[in-house]
Design a protein around this motif. Structure first.
Motif, short mmCIF file in Angstrom:
data_model
loop_
_atom_site.label_atom_id
_atom_site.label_comp_id
_atom_site.label_asym_id
_atom_site.label_seq_id
_atom_site.Cartn_x
_atom_site.Cartn_y
_atom_site.Cartn_z
N LEU A 181 0.87 -1.18 0.00
CA LEU A 181 0.00 0.00 0.00
C LEU A 181 0.90 1.22 0.00
O LEU A 181 1.95 1.22 0.65
CB LEU A 181 -0.89 0.02 1.24
CG LEU A 181 -1.83 -1.17 1.43
CD1 LEU A 181 -2.42 -1.15 2.83
CD2 LEU A 181 -2.93 -1.16 0.39
N ALA A 182 0.49 2.26 -0.72
CA ALA A 182 1.30 3.46 -0.78
C ALA A 182 0.43 4.68 -1.04
O ALA A 182 -0.64 4.58 -1.65
CB ALA A 182 2.37 3.35 -1.87
N ASP A 183 0.87 5.82 -0.57
CA ASP A 183 0.24 7.09 -0.91
C ASP A 183 0.79 7.57 -2.25
O ASP A 183 1.94 7.26 -2.61
CB ASP A 183 0.53 8.14 0.16
CG ASP A 183 -0.10 7.81 1.49
OD1 ASP A 183 -1.16 7.13 1.49
OD2 ASP A 183 0.45 8.21 2.53
N ALA A 209 -8.11 6.86 -3.28
CA ALA A 209 -6.79 7.30 -3.72
C ALA A 209 -5.72 6.28 -3.35
O ALA A 209 -6.02 5.12 -3.12
CB ALA A 209 -6.48 8.67 -3.15
N GLY A 210 -4.45 6.71 -3.30
CA GLY A 210 -3.37 5.79 -2.99
C GLY A 210 -3.24 4.71 -4.04
O GLY A 210 -3.85 4.77 -5.11
N ALA A 211 -2.42 3.71 -3.76
CA ALA A 211 -2.18 2.62 -4.70
C ALA A 211 -2.07 1.30 -3.96
O ALA A 211 -1.61 1.24 -2.82
CB ALA A 211 -0.91 2.88 -5.50
N SER A 226 10.63 -0.38 7.93
CA SER A 226 11.32 0.66 7.18
C SER A 226 10.61 0.89 5.85
O SER A 226 10.67 0.05 4.94
CB SER A 226 12.78 0.24 6.92
OG SER A 226 13.38 1.10 5.96
N ALA A 227 9.94 2.04 5.73
CA ALA A 227 9.27 2.38 4.47
C ALA A 227 10.28 2.47 3.33
O ALA A 227 9.98 2.13 2.18
CB ALA A 227 8.51 3.70 4.62
N GLU A 228 11.47 2.90 3.64
CA GLU A 228 12.52 3.02 2.62
C GLU A 228 12.91 1.65 2.07
O GLU A 228 13.06 1.47 0.85
CB GLU A 228 13.74 3.71 3.25
CG GLU A 228 14.74 4.25 2.26
CD GLU A 228 15.82 5.07 2.96
OE1 GLU A 228 16.90 4.50 3.23
OE2 GLU A 228 15.58 6.25 3.25
N ASP A 229 13.10 0.68 2.95
CA ASP A 229 13.47 -0.66 2.50
C ASP A 229 12.33 -1.32 1.73
O ASP A 229 12.56 -2.01 0.72
CB ASP A 229 13.87 -1.53 3.71
CG ASP A 229 14.67 -2.75 3.29
OD1 ASP A 229 15.43 -2.66 2.32
OD2 ASP A 229 14.51 -3.81 3.93
N ALA A 252 5.44 6.53 -5.46
CA ALA A 252 4.84 5.96 -4.25
C ALA A 252 5.53 6.48 -3.00
O ALA A 252 6.75 6.52 -2.92
CB ALA A 252 4.91 4.44 -4.30
N GLU A 253 4.72 6.87 -2.02
CA GLU A 253 5.23 7.40 -0.75
C GLU A 253 4.67 6.59 0.41
O GLU A 253 3.59 6.03 0.33
CB GLU A 253 4.80 8.87 -0.60
CG GLU A 253 5.28 9.77 -1.72
CD GLU A 253 4.63 11.15 -1.66
OE1 GLU A 253 3.60 11.29 -0.95
OE2 GLU A 253 5.15 12.07 -2.30
#
Length: 414
Positions: A181-183, A209-211, A226-229, A252-253
Motif C-alpha cells: 500500500l502506498a500514498d 486514492a493511494g495505490a 522501514s518504508a525506505e526498505d 509511491a510514498e
C-alpha cells in the motif's frame, strides 16, 4: 467475577472491539499497542451480510460506520494503453458496507475508552509467563505486571502468538505473493483503474486514492518497519512495468509491504492466553478479516461474561463457535486472483467480471460464509457511561487530542 483483569495486545480493529465489549461486561481492560499513536490509514475494510451488520448494530456503531462508508465505486481493468477490458463493480470490492480501516479503528478506540478501557501506546510485550493465578507479563518499556488473562489481537505477525504458542513459521504460510500500500501525489487522482502483467498488478485512483500493488514472489527479506526498505523491494519488483506502472512506483510514498499469507491454528487458546482476528485465522486480503475480528470480539467477550470469567469454559465455547465460522479464512489466495502469473490466468480472471453470473456465484458463496454463525444473546452488559448512542460518544471523543503513550485516566490497572 473471576479473572477480571485482562490485557489485550493490538489496537487496530479486533483489540479495541474486544476492549469495548469486555469493559461493557465489567472487566478491567488494558490494551497495549507497539505504535506510539493510533495508526491512521490502511486499506479500506468491509462488512458482508446480516451477521456483520448485527454485530455493528449491537456494538452501537452501525450508524457511524454507515455515515463514513466509502464503498460503491466501480474499478476499470485496463490494458497497457489504458483501454477498458472489464469493470469490477463496487459491490464486489466494498461488500455491503465499506469504511477506511483508520476510521473504523478510531471509532472503536473512542467507544472502548468511553466504556472504561485503558490504552498504553509505544510499548510491546516481551515475555509471557503463566502461573497458577495469572500471566506475568514483561514489556519493552513499562514495568512488569500480572494479568488474569491475555489476548493477542496483534495481526498476522502476532507477537503474543509467538510468545505463547511458538514461532511464526509453525502457523503462518506464505502464499507466493506480496502486497503493498502506498500514498500517491494528487496528480494520480482520477478513475479507479487496475492493470495486470503476469505476476504483477497495480490499482490506483478512485475516492480512496493511494495505490495497491500485488506481485508474485518467493519469501523476501526486508525490514517491515522501514518504508525506505519496502520501497526498494517494490521498485525492484515492478521494474519495466507497462501502463503507468514505473511512474506510479517511482511516485509511491509511505510504502507498506507485507506477504500474502494465511494463519492456521487448531486451537485459539493456550492456557490463559487466547487469540482473535488475524493472529488466529488471518488470510491477507481475503476480504473477511475485519468482519471475523468484530464477530470474534463480540463472541469471546460474551462467552467470558456468560462463564463469569471462567476462562477455560469461555475459550472452549469461543473455539467451538469459530473453528467452523473462520473456515473461509483457511481457503483461497487473493494474490493468485489479483495477480495471476500467466496471461491466460489474467484473461480468465477478467471473465468473472465480464460475465456477471460468475460474479454472482462468487458473491453468493462469500455472503453465505459471512453469515455462517448463530450469534447468541449474551448477558446484558453494563449500560454505556453515556446514555446517548455510541455514535454520539464517537463524535464527542473525536474532538479530543490524539492518543499518546497512555490514555483514559493514567496507567493501566493492575
Amino acid at each position: 467475577m473471576k479473572n477480571s483483569n485482562i490485557l489485550i495486545s493490538g489496537a487496530s480493529i479486533g483489540g479495541p472491539a474486544l476492549a469495548y465489549w469486555l469493559a461493557r461486561h465489567g472487566f478491567n481492560v488494558t490494551v497495549v499497542e507497539k505504535s506510539p499513536v493510533l495508526r491512521p490509514g490502511g486499506q479500506a475494510v468491509d462488512f458482508k451480510g446480516e451477521t456483520h451488520r448485527l454485530v455493528l448494530e449491537r456494538t452501537g456503531i452501525l450508524r457511524e460506520v454507515s455515515r463514513r462508508q466509502t464503498g460503491g465505486t466501480d474499478q476499470q481493468i485496463v490494458d497497457a494503453g489504458g483501454r477498458e477490458l472489464a469493470v469490477i463493480p463496487g459491490s464486489f470490492t466494498g461488500g455491503d458496507l465499506e469504511i477506511e480501516r483508520g476510521d473504523l479503528s478510531r471509532i472503536l478506540y473512542d467507544i472502548s475508552v468511553a466504556a472504561g478501557a485503558r490504552y498504553v501506546f509505544g510499548d510491546s510485550i516481551t515475555s509471557l509467563t503463566e502461573t497458577e493465578s495469572g500471566v506475568h507479563v514483561t514489556f519493552e518499556r513499562g514495568a512488569p505486571r500480572t494479568y488474569d488473562l491475555v489476548v493477542g489481537a496483534d495481526g498476522i505477525h502476532s507477537n503474543v502468538r509467538r510468545l505463547a504458542f511458538g514461532p511464526e513459521s509453525d502457523y503462518v504460510t506464505h502464499l507466493g505473493h506480496y502486497y503493498a500500500l502506498a500514498d500517491l501525489p494528487e496528480r494520480f487522482d482520477g478513475p479507479a483503474r487496475m492493470y495486470n502483467e503476469p505476476g504483477r498488478m497495480i490499482a490506483s485512483g478512485g475516492p480512496k486514492a493511494g495505490a495497491l500493488f500485488v506481485f508474485a514472489a518467493g519469501e523476501l527479506s526486508f525490514d517491515r518497519h522501514s518504508a525506505e526498505d519496502m520501497k526498494r523491494v517494490l521498485v525492484e519488483a515492478y521494474r519495466g512495468m507497462g501502463w503507468r506502472g514505473t511512474e506510479i512506483v517511482a511516485a509511491a510514498e509511505d510504502v507498506y509491504l507485507d506477504s500474502i499469507s494465511h494463519v492456521r491454528l487448531d486451537h485459539y487458546a493456550k492456557g490463559r492466553v487466547a487469540l482473535i482476528g488475524d493472529a488466529a485465522y488471518g488470510n491477507t486480503l481475503g476480504g473477511f478479516g475485519t468482519g471475523l475480528a468484530m464477530v470474534a470480539a463480540y463472541v469471546l467477550a460474551g462467552e467470558l461474561a456468560a462463564a463469569g470469567g471462567e476462562y477455560r469454559a469461555a475459550y472452549q465455547a469461543y473455539e467451538d463457535a469459530f473453528l467452523g465460522y473462520a473456515k473461509i479464512a483457511r481457503t483461497g489466495n487473493a494474490g493468485s486472483f489479483l495477480a495471476p502469473t500467466t496471461r491466460r490466468g489474467i484473461r480468465m480472471r477478467n471473465w468473472i467480471f465480464k460475465y456477471r453470473f460468475l460474479l454472482r456465484a462468487m458473491k453468493k458463496i462469500g455472503d453465505r460464509a459471512a453469515t455462517d454463525i448463530e450469534l447468541k444473546d449474551y448477558p446484558s452488559p453494563e449500560p454505556p457511561p453515556d446514555s446517548r448512542s455510541a455514535s454520539a460518544i464517537t463524535s464527542r471523543t473525536n474532538s479530543a487530542a490524539s492518543p499518546g503513550r497512555t490514555s483514559a485516566g493514567g496507567p493501566p490497572r493492575q
